[in-house]
Design a protein around this motif. Sequence first.
Motif, PDB file in Angstrom:
ATOM      1  N   ALA A  49      27.487  37.206  42.235  1.00  0.00           N
ATOM      2  CA  ALA A  49      28.647  38.090  42.120  1.00  0.00           C
ATOM      3  C   ALA A  49      28.637  39.080  43.271  1.00  0.00           C
ATOM      4  CB  ALA A  49      28.604  38.830  40.787  1.00  0.00           C
ATOM      5  N   THR A  50      29.789  39.204  43.934  1.00  0.00           N
ATOM      6  CA  THR A  50      29.973  40.165  45.014  1.00  0.00           C
ATOM      7  C   THR A  50      31.131  41.068  44.631  1.00  0.00           C
ATOM      8  OG1 THR A  50      29.271  38.470  46.585  1.00  0.00           O
ATOM      9  CG2 THR A  50      30.357  40.418  47.489  1.00  0.00           C
ATOM     10  N   THR A  51      30.897  42.376  44.644  1.00  0.00           N
ATOM     11  CA  THR A  51      31.949  43.313  44.244  1.00  0.00           C
ATOM     12  C   THR A  51      32.682  43.851  45.471  1.00  0.00           C
ATOM     13  OG1 THR A  51      30.497  45.238  44.282  1.00  0.00           O
ATOM     14  CG2 THR A  51      30.632  44.000  42.210  1.00  0.00           C
ATOM     15  N   SER A  52      33.902  44.311  45.234  1.00  0.00           N
ATOM     16  CA  SER A  52      34.723  44.876  46.319  1.00  0.00           C
ATOM     17  C   SER A  52      34.207  46.243  46.755  1.00  0.00           C
ATOM     18  CB  SER A  52      36.183  44.994  45.874  1.00  0.00           C
ATOM     19  OG  SER A  52      36.289  45.833  44.727  1.00  0.00           O
ATOM     20  N   GLY A  91      40.412  48.588  38.675  1.00  0.00           N
ATOM     21  CA  GLY A  91      40.865  48.244  40.023  1.00  0.00           C
ATOM     22  C   GLY A  91      39.835  47.510  40.864  1.00  0.00           C
ATOM     23  N   ASP A  92      38.579  47.493  40.423  1.00  0.00           N
ATOM     24  CA  ASP A  92      37.533  46.797  41.186  1.00  0.00           C
ATOM     25  C   ASP A  92      37.722  45.291  41.106  1.00  0.00           C
ATOM     26  OD1 ASP A  92      36.398  49.253  41.742  1.00  0.00           O
ATOM     27  OD2 ASP A  92      34.716  49.018  40.343  1.00  0.00           O
ATOM     28  N   SER A  99      31.351  23.219  43.325  1.00  0.00           N
ATOM     29  CA  SER A  99      31.262  24.645  43.636  1.00  0.00           C
ATOM     30  C   SER A  99      32.582  25.317  43.275  1.00  0.00           C
ATOM     31  CB  SER A  99      30.984  24.846  45.128  1.00  0.00           C
ATOM     32  OG  SER A  99      29.691  24.396  45.443  1.00  0.00           O
ATOM     33  N   TRP A 100      32.482  26.499  42.652  1.00  0.00           N
ATOM     34  CA  TRP A 100      33.653  27.259  42.223  1.00  0.00           C
ATOM     35  C   TRP A 100      33.579  28.658  42.807  1.00  0.00           C
ATOM     36  CZ3 TRP A 100      37.328  24.841  39.318  1.00  0.00           C
ATOM     37  CH2 TRP A 100      36.966  23.622  38.719  1.00  0.00           C
ATOM     38  N   ARG A 101      34.734  29.184  43.135  1.00  0.00           N
ATOM     39  CA  ARG A 101      34.832  30.555  43.633  1.00  0.00           C
ATOM     40  C   ARG A 101      36.062  31.183  42.988  1.00  0.00           C
ATOM     41  NH1 ARG A 101      32.830  32.997  48.416  1.00  0.00           N
ATOM     42  NH2 ARG A 101      34.096  34.763  49.061  1.00  0.00           N
ATOM     43  N   LEU A 102      35.851  32.301  42.311  1.00  0.00           N
ATOM     44  CA  LEU A 102      36.928  32.971  41.602  1.00  0.00           C
ATOM     45  C   LEU A 102      36.806  34.473  41.844  1.00  0.00           C
ATOM     46  CD1 LEU A 102      38.380  32.348  38.182  1.00  0.00           C
ATOM     47  CD2 LEU A 102      37.389  34.592  38.568  1.00  0.00           C
ATOM     48  N   THR A 103      37.904  35.096  42.207  1.00  0.00           N
ATOM     49  CA  THR A 103      37.944  36.541  42.359  1.00  0.00           C
ATOM     50  C   THR A 103      38.842  37.105  41.275  1.00  0.00           C
ATOM     51  OG1 THR A 103      37.614  36.405  44.753  1.00  0.00           O
ATOM     52  CG2 THR A 103      38.525  38.467  43.904  1.00  0.00           C
ATOM     53  N   SER A 104      38.307  38.078  40.534  1.00  0.00           N
ATOM     54  CA  SER A 104      39.112  38.730  39.501  1.00  0.00           C
ATOM     55  C   SER A 104      39.096  40.239  39.714  1.00  0.00           C
ATOM     56  CB  SER A 104      38.621  38.365  38.096  1.00  0.00           C
ATOM     57  OG  SER A 104      37.339  38.897  37.863  1.00  0.00           O
ATOM     58  N   ARG A 105      40.103  40.883  39.146  1.00  0.00           N
ATOM     59  CA  ARG A 105      40.260  42.342  39.251  1.00  0.00           C
ATOM     60  C   ARG A 105      40.304  42.930  37.839  1.00  0.00           C
ATOM     61  NH1 ARG A 105      45.107  42.899  42.017  1.00  0.00           N
ATOM     62  NH2 ARG A 105      43.917  42.812  43.946  1.00  0.00           N
ATOM     63  N   VAL A 106      39.659  44.082  37.662  1.00  0.00           N
ATOM     64  CA  VAL A 106      39.741  44.798  36.397  1.00  0.00           C
ATOM     65  C   VAL A 106      41.099  45.499  36.371  1.00  0.00           C
ATOM     66  CG1 VAL A 106      38.724  46.588  34.932  1.00  0.00           C
ATOM     67  CG2 VAL A 106      37.226  45.102  36.299  1.00  0.00           C
ATOM     68  N   THR A 107      41.971  45.045  35.459  1.00  0.00           N
ATOM     69  CA  THR A 107      43.354  45.540  35.421  1.00  0.00           C
ATOM     70  C   THR A 107      43.626  46.496  34.261  1.00  0.00           C
ATOM     71  OG1 THR A 107      44.039  43.584  34.180  1.00  0.00           O
ATOM     72  CG2 THR A 107      44.254  43.492  36.596  1.00  0.00           C
ATOM     73  N   ALA A 108      42.704  46.592  33.324  1.00  0.00           N
ATOM     74  CA  ALA A 108      42.816  47.548  32.221  1.00  0.00           C
ATOM     75  C   ALA A 108      41.408  48.012  31.883  1.00  0.00           C
ATOM     76  CB  ALA A 108      43.473  46.917  31.004  1.00  0.00           C
ATOM     77  N   PRO A 126      35.046  52.998  25.401  1.00  0.00           N
ATOM     78  CA  PRO A 126      34.314  51.739  25.256  1.00  0.00           C
ATOM     79  C   PRO A 126      35.030  50.725  24.366  1.00  0.00           C
ATOM     80  CG  PRO A 126      33.487  53.258  23.629  1.00  0.00           C
ATOM     81  CD  PRO A 126      34.652  53.933  24.336  1.00  0.00           C
ATOM     82  N   VAL A 127      36.352  50.702  24.421  1.00  0.00           N
ATOM     83  CA  VAL A 127      37.136  49.888  23.491  1.00  0.00           C
ATOM     84  C   VAL A 127      37.587  48.561  24.081  1.00  0.00           C
ATOM     85  CG1 VAL A 127      39.257  49.863  22.107  1.00  0.00           C
ATOM     86  CG2 VAL A 127      37.935  51.975  22.325  1.00  0.00           C
ATOM     87  N   ARG A 128      38.022  48.576  25.357  1.00  0.00           N
ATOM     88  CA  ARG A 128      38.667  47.376  25.903  1.00  0.00           C
ATOM     89  C   ARG A 128      38.708  47.436  27.421  1.00  0.00           C
ATOM     90  NH1 ARG A 128      44.143  46.743  27.558  1.00  0.00           N
ATOM     91  NH2 ARG A 128      44.881  44.626  27.313  1.00  0.00           N
ATOM     92  N   PHE A 129      38.542  46.252  28.035  1.00  0.00           N
ATOM     93  CA  PHE A 129      38.910  46.092  29.433  1.00  0.00           C
ATOM     94  C   PHE A 129      39.408  44.673  29.644  1.00  0.00           C
ATOM     95  CE2 PHE A 129      34.459  44.744  29.802  1.00  0.00           C
ATOM     96  CZ  PHE A 129      34.498  43.717  30.726  1.00  0.00           C
ATOM     97  N   VAL A 130      40.151  44.496  30.722  1.00  0.00           N
ATOM     98  CA  VAL A 130      40.731  43.195  31.052  1.00  0.00           C
ATOM     99  C   VAL A 130      40.423  42.886  32.500  1.00  0.00           C
ATOM    100  CG1 VAL A 130      42.904  41.894  31.322  1.00  0.00           C
ATOM    101  CG2 VAL A 130      42.628  43.490  29.396  1.00  0.00           C
ATOM    102  N   ASP A 131      40.038  41.642  32.762  1.00  0.00           N
ATOM    103  CA  ASP A 131      39.968  41.185  34.150  1.00  0.00           C
ATOM    104  C   ASP A 131      40.860  39.958  34.292  1.00  0.00           C
ATOM    105  OD1 ASP A 131      37.712  38.711  34.395  1.00  0.00           O
ATOM    106  OD2 ASP A 131      37.386  40.050  32.695  1.00  0.00           O
TER     107      ASP A 131
END
Length: 152
Positions: A39-42, A51-52, A64-73, A77-82
């Motif tokens: 994992a490589t972070t922005s 936003g990361d 081989s797989w490569r996927l970039t996701s962003r934390v959008t919510a 400590p209730v919820r987050f979305v990527d």
Amino acid sequence: MAVLVEVVTLVSAPPDVVFDLELDVDVHSASLSGSGETATTSTGRRTLGLGDEVTLTSRHGGLSWRLTSRVTAYDRPVRFVDEQVRGPFRAMHHEHLFAALPGGRTRMTDRFTVTAPAGVLGDLVARVVLAPYVRRLLRQRAAHIRRVAEGR
């Protein structure tokens, strides 16, 4: 057509601990070490925030797989979305929910929604192959999070 995979895990640790572990990219990589995931972070930080972006590189099914996701919510400590920004899917939305339970425990819910490319054929592959595979990976990851959280 989007396919939803949902995995619920009970963890004997408070929601803030479980939430933070879910956003730690080193814990994420360790949970899927069999796939050689990195994992490589922005930001260069090892814990994600709103936003990361994180780019995951791994091997699954001999490819081989490569996927970039962003934390959008992000509602600690209730919820987050990527969500996928770049990667193999037409769309990917992963909602992480954390509910406090009596006794300092947490119900952790992963809701992973994916839309495959390639139209009707992609939809079929997503339902028959991808969904069961993702369910197994989410369970494996959740079991790792539970072990780490409960070992503190």
